[in-house]
Design a protein around this motif. Structure first.
Motif, PDB file in Angstrom:
ATOM      1  N   TYR A   9     -39.315 -17.470 -48.930  1.00  0.00           N
ATOM      2  CA  TYR A   9     -38.222 -18.169 -49.008  1.00  0.00           C
ATOM      3  C   TYR A   9     -37.359 -18.327 -47.647  1.00  0.00           C
ATOM      4  CZ  TYR A   9     -32.946 -19.140 -50.112  1.00  0.00           C
ATOM      5  OH  TYR A   9     -31.663 -19.570 -50.090  1.00  0.00           O
ATOM      6  N   TYR A  19     -35.915 -26.696 -48.107  1.00  0.00           N
ATOM      7  CA  TYR A  19     -34.997 -26.169 -48.949  1.00  0.00           C
ATOM      8  C   TYR A  19     -35.581 -26.380 -50.300  1.00  0.00           C
ATOM      9  CZ  TYR A  19     -31.811 -26.163 -45.146  1.00  0.00           C
ATOM     10  OH  TYR A  19     -31.160 -25.980 -43.872  1.00  0.00           O
ATOM     11  N   HIS A  23     -36.433 -23.237 -53.124  1.00  0.00           N
ATOM     12  CA  HIS A  23     -36.009 -23.515 -54.544  1.00  0.00           C
ATOM     13  C   HIS A  23     -37.005 -23.346 -55.569  1.00  0.00           C
ATOM     14  CE1 HIS A  23     -35.802 -25.989 -58.361  1.00  0.00           C
ATOM     15  NE2 HIS A  23     -34.670 -25.468 -58.383  1.00  0.00           N
ATOM     16  N   GLU A  27     -37.289 -19.952 -57.970  1.00  0.00           N
ATOM     17  CA  GLU A  27     -36.957 -20.199 -59.322  1.00  0.00           C
ATOM     18  C   GLU A  27     -38.363 -19.735 -60.062  1.00  0.00           C
ATOM     19  OE1 GLU A  27     -36.220 -23.925 -62.398  1.00  0.00           O
ATOM     20  OE2 GLU A  27     -37.696 -24.479 -60.857  1.00  0.00           O
ATOM     21  N   ILE A  43     -30.863 -19.793 -54.557  1.00  0.00           N
ATOM     22  CA  ILE A  43     -31.464 -21.168 -55.187  1.00  0.00           C
ATOM     23  C   ILE A  43     -30.478 -22.196 -55.116  1.00  0.00           C
ATOM     24  CG2 ILE A  43     -32.208 -22.505 -57.176  1.00  0.00           C
ATOM     25  CD1 ILE A  43     -33.600 -19.894 -58.219  1.00  0.00           C
ATOM     26  N   GLN A  44     -29.386 -21.933 -55.421  1.00  0.00           N
ATOM     27  CA  GLN A  44     -27.938 -22.740 -55.302  1.00  0.00           C
ATOM     28  C   GLN A  44     -27.620 -23.121 -53.891  1.00  0.00           C
ATOM     29  OE1 GLN A  44     -25.041 -20.769 -57.507  1.00  0.00           O
ATOM     30  NE2 GLN A  44     -25.780 -22.014 -59.479  1.00  0.00           N
ATOM     31  N   VAL A  47     -30.439 -25.484 -52.841  1.00  0.00           N
ATOM     32  CA  VAL A  47     -30.316 -26.855 -53.376  1.00  0.00           C
ATOM     33  C   VAL A  47     -28.960 -27.504 -52.711  1.00  0.00           C
ATOM     34  CG1 VAL A  47     -29.520 -27.957 -55.606  1.00  0.00           C
ATOM     35  CG2 VAL A  47     -31.444 -26.305 -55.337  1.00  0.00           C
TER      36      VAL A  47
END
Length: 168
Positions: A9, A19, A23, A27, A43-44, A47
């Motif tokens: 990541y 990105y 995610h 996830e 993750i947010q 995103v």
């Protein structure tokens, strides 16, 4: 010490700025790690940047705000991931302000405080031929619109198999 999905990541977040891949990586890890909320926060964030880069400012702001709210609950977990939680909170608030002011997408660097983690990331970057801290390639359509352009045949096939197994 750090999960490989997290290292990947960080690699994508800071090199190719993929990105969407950020995610996907987290996830999958989140599902295998008791669905810890710190992964949702990261993750947010990915995103939000994906949306902003594509011009979806409302989606970007909404995700950035959710990440900011979640950070308040996950400060210790963020610190354990080698990040400066206070600097990250400041960065998120600053980015929300930039969105509100109509400023365009901008690549950001996560505030990594663990020198060992930073060295691992840079080593991974060197192994993969990436450039740490490189700005996002705004001419790469696949990177910008990956959710629409990626090969989804595996996902579609898996759903079809699952659907056949469901009782009528």
């Amino acid at each position: 010490m750090y999960p490989s999905a997290y290292l990947e990541y960080l690699y994508h977040f800071h090199t190719d700025r993929d990105y969407f891949e950020c995610h996907e990586l987290l996830e999958e890890h989140w599902k295998q790690d008791d669905k810890k909320q710190v992964w949702v926060l990261l993750i947010q964030l990915a995103v939000a940047l994906y949306h902003h880069r594509r011009g979806n400012t409302s989606g970007a702001k909404r995700m950035m705000q959710k990440a900011s709210t979640l950070l308040e609950q996950e400060e210790e977990a963020v610190r354990q991931l080698g990040l400066d939680e206070k600097e990250l909170a400041r960065l998120l608030q600053q980015y929300i302000k930039q969105i509100d002011e109509g400023k365009p997408y901008e690549s950001i660097m996560l505030p990594i405080t663990d020198e060992t983690l930073l060295e691992k990331c840079r080593s991974l970057c060197q192994q993969k031929g990436g450039v740490w801290g490189q700005k996002s390639d705004m001419t790469n359509d696949f990177l910008l619109h990956k959710h629409m352009l990626r090969d989804r045949s595996g996902v579609i096939a898996a759903r079809a198999i699952k659907k056949k197994r469901l009782p009528s």
